[in-house]
Design an enzyme around this catalytic site. Structure first.
Site, PDB file in Angstrom:
ATOM      1  CG  PHE A 159     -33.351  10.947  42.118  1.00 37.06           C
ATOM      2  CD1 PHE A 159     -33.346  12.673  41.839  1.00 37.06           C
ATOM      3  CD2 PHE A 159     -34.024  10.605  43.036  1.00 37.06           C
ATOM      4  CE1 PHE A 159     -33.954  13.317  42.467  1.00 37.06           C
ATOM      5  CE2 PHE A 159     -34.716  11.257  43.769  1.00 37.06           C
ATOM      6  CZ  PHE A 159     -35.136  12.721  43.478  1.00 37.06           C
ATOM      7  NE  ARG A 264     -15.792  13.890  30.523  1.00 35.36           N
ATOM      8  CZ  ARG A 264     -14.462  13.833  30.195  1.00 35.36           C
ATOM      9  NH1 ARG A 264     -13.577  13.537  31.329  1.00 35.36           N
ATOM     10  NH2 ARG A 264     -13.984  13.852  29.190  1.00 35.36           N
ATOM     11  N   GLY A 270     -27.709  18.299  27.376  1.00 34.15           N
ATOM     12  CA  GLY A 270     -28.947  17.733  26.646  1.00 34.15           C
ATOM     13  C   GLY A 270     -29.512  17.104  27.279  1.00 34.15           C
ATOM     14  CB  CYS A 273     -34.615  14.817  32.188  1.00 36.32           C
ATOM     15  SG  CYS A 273     -35.831  13.584  32.130  1.00 36.32           S
ATOM     16  CE  LYS A 276     -39.161  15.911  30.976  1.00 36.67           C
ATOM     17  NZ  LYS A 276     -39.249  16.168  32.035  1.00 36.67           N
ATOM     18  CE  LYS A 332     -26.657   9.603  29.684  1.00 40.18           C
ATOM     19  NZ  LYS A 332     -26.820   9.390  31.018  1.00 40.18           N
ATOM     20  NE  ARG A 339     -35.830  11.534  24.619  1.00 39.88           N
ATOM     21  CZ  ARG A 339     -36.622  10.943  25.396  1.00 39.88           C
ATOM     22  NH1 ARG A 339     -37.794  11.436  25.530  1.00 39.88           N
ATOM     23  NH2 ARG A 339     -36.099   9.795  25.910  1.00 39.88           N
TER      24      ARG A 339
END
Ligand SMILES: NC(=O)C1=CN([C@@H]2O[C@H](COP(=O)(O)OP(=O)(O)OC[C@H]3O[C@@H](n4cnc5c(N)ncnc54)[C@H](O)[C@@H]3O)[C@@H](O)[C@H]2O)C=CC1
Ligand SMILES: O=C(O)[C@H]1O[C@H](OP(=O)(O)OP(=O)(O)OC[C@H]2O[C@@H](n3ccc(=O)[nH]c3=O)[C@H](O)[C@@H]2O)[C@H](O)[C@@H](O)[C@@H]1O
Length: 435
Positions: A159, A264, A270, A273, A276, A332, A339
């Site tokens: 995680f 937020r 994006g 992970c 996808k 971020k 990606r």
């Protein structure tokens, strides 16, 4: 404990270095020789805060790397940390996982070492329910091995987040052990015992079935992605009413049942992970005959946020032929990873409108240059803003919050903020995406 990790990328290297730091003997196996050499020389092959130090301390010692699957023979368990990308239709592509499982089987089958205990193969990668059972265990067994006698399988999803991977791994909210055999559970407990001892506070362990563990990972990621889409939906409503979505989010976050994190709103999610994994579990559910309506809506809304951002700039300036600054390119803040960054649909939308784009990011510029070599890249936000007729904020880097007089150098000071990074001030036409 001696363990091996197949795949030494973001997850494999972080997990390996942390487990070595906790006292285990770890070998990572990767097909990329540069990665293997880097680790053995004490250099981290990826950028994560705190990882350089761990690899420098243990690389070539308790942490080793190799291209040779035979290394797993000296270990008690092997984790699979290989990529699980998407096929064109969004479904999970298991080719790397199946190849890794087959190689593990071949290595184990070749041993003369009639070990008393079966080797535990742990799926660390994110895979749709029943993958370990139906797709990986059979590939291991293909080498002539018997499950239960020669090898065991388990699922132990990860995680950690990019940018805080080391801290997240060492202080997890939970550990998930998906097993169907007490021997596998016991090995996972041994593996994580030093981590639980060293962690700040108690780390709950969820002991569950293998498919449940696989599903927990998707439920976790898609819940978070959907939470962001929901706050974006609410934020879009707020914008229509002239209400500040951030004040609303702060207030609802005080309700323990909602929680303050992942509220937020802005231009959307994006990364490597969320997109996808959301696509993969939707495709897997549809294959079973179930259409997950909420998850599909979360994706649809996420896909629409960049266009909303662009329509706000359209309201103020015809961008065709004009210099437009794109502030932030990473998916971020805190990473150079591009990606599935929201910057891609924003850049493409501006290109379609004929804008003359100048982009800036503190660390992700080189990655973006490979994708869009023809865009102008600025060395600072100030340079990007100079002479621009509009600016859009795509990534919420802290440094954008300090921008002030730089806006005075714009040809037309229209600022559309997709991350609530910029302070409203006199002299700029400011549009927040959801406030
Ligand atoms: N990146 C992240 O922050 C997180 C990723 N995950 C999951 O972990 C899994 C791995 O992801 P990443 O570490 O990001 O992938 P990655 O792409 O960074 O690393 C994968 C590594 O596997 C190696 N590899 C490919 N085929 C191989 C083979 N046959 N044998 C040995 N090595 C091979 C590649 O050279 C690469 O170094 C994925 O399922 C992902 O969804 C889960 C939690 C967090
Ligand atoms: O499976 C994975 O790879 C990982 O995916 C995410 O981690 P990560 O993709 O590194 O980044 P997050 O911090 O979760 O952010 C994901 C996206 O959501 C966006 N986001 C996040 C929070 C928020 O409030 N608003 C928002 O738009 C971010 O800008 C970013 O684009 C999960 O948070 C991890 O738990 C998980 O292990």
């Amino acid at each position: 404990m001696n363990l091996s990790i197949v795949g030494s990328g973001y997850v494999g290297t972080t997990v390996a270095a942390c487990l070595a730091d906790l006292g285990h003997e770890v070998v990572t196996i990767d097909i990329d020789e540069d990665i293997v050499d880097a680790i053995n020389n004490g250099e981290s092959p990826i950028h994560e805060p705190g990882l350089d130090e761990l690899v420098a301390e243990h690389g070539g010692g308790r942490l080793r790397a190799s291209t040779d699957y035979e290394e797993i023979l000296d270990t008690e368990l092997t984790m699979l940390a290989l990529p699980t990308p998407s096929n064109d239709d969004g479904s999970i592509d298991l080719q790397f996982m199946e190849a890794g499982a087959a190689s593990i089987g071949e290595a184990l089958a070749g041993t003369e070492n009639a070990a008393a205990d079966p080797h535990l193969v742990v799926t660390k990668s994110t895979v749709v329910p029943n993958t370990t059972e139906d797709r990986l265990a059979p590939r291991i067994a293909d080498a002539g091995l018997e499950r239960g006698a020669d090898f065991l399988v388990a699922s132990n999803p990860e995680f950690q987040r990019e940018g805080t991977a080391v801290a997240d791994f060492l202080n997890p909210d939970k550990l998930v052990f998906g097993t169907d055999d007490d021997r596998a559970t016991a090995l996972l407990n041994d593996l994580y015992a030093p981590l639980r001892e060293a962690a700040d506070g108690d780390v709950p362990v969820v002991e569950t079935g293998i498919a449940e563990a696989e599903m927990i990972k998707y439920a976790n990621n898609t819940f978070l992605a959907t939470k962001v889409s929901l706050i974006n939906d609410i934020g879009n409503i707020c914008k229509e009413f002239g209400v500040d979505a951030y004040e609303v989010a702060d207030a609802i976050g005080l309700d323990d049942r909602i929680g303050e994190q992942f509220l937020r709103s802005g231009v959307g999610w994006g990364g490597s992970c969320f997109p996808k994994d959301t696509d993969a579990i939707i495709a897997a559910a549809q294959e079973q005959g179930y259409d997950p309506a909420v998850l599909s809506a979360a994706v649809e809304l996420n896909d629409a946020q960049p266009e909303r951002l662009l329509s706000l700039i359209d309201d103020h300036v015809d961008v065709s032929g004009k210099r437009i600054a794109v502030l932030g390119l990473a998916f971020k803040p805190g990473t150079d990873d591009i990606r599935n960054t929201r910057a891609v649909p924003v850049i493409e939308g501006l290109q379609e409108r004929g804008a003359d784009i100048v982009a800036y990011d503190p660390v992700a510029t080189e990655n973006m240059r490979e994708r869009y070599p023809d865009i102008e890249y600025a060395d600072s936000a100030a340079i990007a803003l100079e002479g621009a007729s509009g600016a859009v904020v795509v990534t919420g880097w802290d440094e954008f919050g300090a921008l002030d007089a730089e806006f005075d150098e714009m040809a037309a000071p229209v600022v559309v903020d997709g991350r609530r990074s910029i302070k409203r001030r006199d002299g700029i036409t400011y549009e927040g995406l959801t406030w």
